[in-house]
Design an enzyme around this catalytic site. Structure first.
Site, mmCIF file in Angstrom:
data_model
loop_
_atom_site.group_PDB
_atom_site.id
_atom_site.type_symbol
_atom_site.label_atom_id
_atom_site.label_comp_id
_atom_site.label_asym_id
_atom_site.label_seq_id
_atom_site.Cartn_x
_atom_site.Cartn_y
_atom_site.Cartn_z
ATOM 1 N N HIS A 20 -12.950 0.586 2.183
ATOM 2 C CA HIS A 20 -11.979 -0.476 1.853
ATOM 3 C C HIS A 20 -11.899 -1.595 2.902
ATOM 4 O O HIS A 20 -11.954 -2.771 2.541
ATOM 5 C CB HIS A 20 -10.577 0.113 1.634
ATOM 6 N N ASP A 117 -5.173 -5.091 -0.378
ATOM 7 C CA ASP A 117 -5.851 -4.031 -1.118
ATOM 8 C C ASP A 117 -5.008 -3.715 -2.364
ATOM 9 O O ASP A 117 -3.780 -3.593 -2.270
ATOM 10 C CB ASP A 117 -5.975 -2.791 -0.227
#
Ligand code: UDP
Length: 432
Positions: A20, A117
């Site tokens: 990520h 995110d």
């Protein structure tokens, strides 16, 4: 921050695990180079930031901020699933709020947009309070927006998916864990985000794109990133893999890697290694050094002596996949790996472990028809020999077509390039 006068300030929040942060930094760098008058404050845990920013140059409008990982000083890990993630989630919102105040003081600029995110549901409330747009970056594939042979027929574009392939914590598994709670909250709030960019290309999943576009504001496929970002931190060829591949025959080598987090259990490594020797398949295997001890006796010595195999702790994966010697990618089905394989036109043998890897692998086999899942779900010598023999004797025509579409999507007039312009308008506040 140097250079041009800065007039906008964007906050970027990372989910600091697996791939990520790297992906979010790639997105930030793309945005930062396209919007030189905007400052991007990048919030991430120290451990991850240290790796990401080491040797990074040329991004003067990106500021690094470290936030706490939530692990108390005297904490002893007991090996619970996602233990570190859950500790972080307990402090994440407060930490980001605290760090944002620091960054605003440092730069003298109020935050004008949140780029976060997609997991961080709380960014929606923060953006509302701050009266600014919220961009929720979805770092997995579109197919994971949704345990077990029952077919799910609820999601248009995902008609043939089995319940068993949906990520644990969505409809089965431990639904009470902080991680599962996060997924549920995210599912409920994502529709409020002003834009949902994703590292994929819309031609890969046209029906899903249509479905998600009607449920989300500005659902924007802006990838594959590996085809648009020339400079990559992962591209160091420390172990001379490329020159080793140069000495192999065209389309004869199996490239094996299970991403940055997972390693198959020891007995599966043995079965996979035995299958490689049994089928006399040449291979390049990226796996952490701690696992070498699990290989069958003499495996490393035999395969390196006769030049049929090379085992290393890290490879420049994108370059490897694009090498003419590679025939197949044996993968855990992580989203980046799948996308990189598609971009290189390499079929896959998938052994998924967790989360979206099951969905991705299902799509690879059943929907895109560009590879197969290992029979029975894990490596046995028999199933692995069969899978290797199948891939080596089969031509996967659709992978070439998808590769072509991926490259077209990122060309200057391609769909991903157009979508990126739309995203830039949201992030820089220049939306008409
Ligand atoms: N990677 C690499 N070299 C390696 C192992 C991994 O470059 O030896 C990169 C790979 O190219 C991909 C990422 O690490 O971009 C792994 O991401 P993925 O989503 O496939 O898996 P995760 O690590 O998140 O499980």
């Amino acid at each position: 921050v140097t250079g041009t006068v800065k007039n906008k300030h964007v906050a970027v929040f990372t989910f600091p695990y697996s791939s990520h942060p790297a992906l979010l930094l790639t997105l930030t760098r793309k945005l930062a180079s396209a919007a030189p008058t905007v400052v991007f404050s990048f919030f991430n845990i120290e451990k991850s930031n240290r790796v990401l920013f080491s040797g990074l140059s040329g991004c003067t409008n990106i500021l690094r901020y470290d936030v706490s990982d939530g692990i108390p000083d005297d904490y002893v890990f007991v090996g619970k699933p996602q233990e570190d993630v859950n500790l972080f989630l307990a402090v994440a919102e407060d930490e980001f709020r605290r760090a944002v105040r620091v960054a605003e003081i440092d730069t003298g600029l109020k935050i004008s947009c949140l780029v976060v995110d997609g997991f961080f549901w709380f960014a929606g409330d923060m953006a509302t309070e701050m009266n600014i747009p919220w961009v929720a970056f979805w770092t997995a594939g579109a197919c994971s927006a949704g345990p077990d042979e029952e077919i799910v027929d609820l999601i248009p574009g995902l008609e043939s998916v089995r319940l068993g392939d949906l990520p644990s914590g969505v409809v089965m598994g431990n639904l009470e864990s902080p991680f599962a709670t996060m997924l549920h909250k995210m599912g409920r709030t994502l529709a409020r985000a002003n834009a949902v960019p994703i590292n994929s290309f819309q031609e890969l999943d046209p029906d899903l794109t249509k479905n998600l576009s009607s449920n989300l504001n500005k659902f924007l496929n802006i990838g594959p990133f590996n085809l648009t970002t020339k400079e990559k931190t992962s591209e160091h060829d420390e172990y001379a893999c490329i020159s080793w591949l140069d000495n192999q025959k065209t389309r004869t080598v199996a490239y094996i890697c299970f991403g940055t987090v997972f390693t198959p259990p020891a007995h599966e490594l043995v079965e996979l290694a035995e299958a490689l020797e049994e089928t006399e398949t040449s291979f390049l295997w990226s796996i952490n050094k701690d696992s070498y001890k699990h290989f069958p006796k003499g495996f490393l010595e035999r395969t390196s002596a006769n030049e049929t195999g090379k085992v290393v702790p890290w490879v420049p994966q994108d370059q490897v996949l694009n090498h003419v010697a590679i025939r197949v990618f044996v993968t855990h089905g992580g989203w980046n790996s799948v996308l990189e394989s598609v971009g290189a036109g390499v079929p896959m043998i998938c052994r998924p472990f967790i989360g979206d890897q099951h969905m991705n692998s299902w799509m690879v086999e059943r929907v895109w028809e560009i590879g197969l899942r290992i029979q029975g779900g894990n490596f046995t010598k028999r199933a692995t020999c069969r899978a290797l023999e199948h891939v080596f004797s089969h031509s996967y025509k659709r992978i070439e077509a998808l590769k072509d579409l991926a490259h077209k999507a990122v060309a200057s007039n391609g769909s991903s390039s157009q979508n990126f312009k739309t995203l830039l308008e949201v992030v820089t506040g220049s939306t008409p």
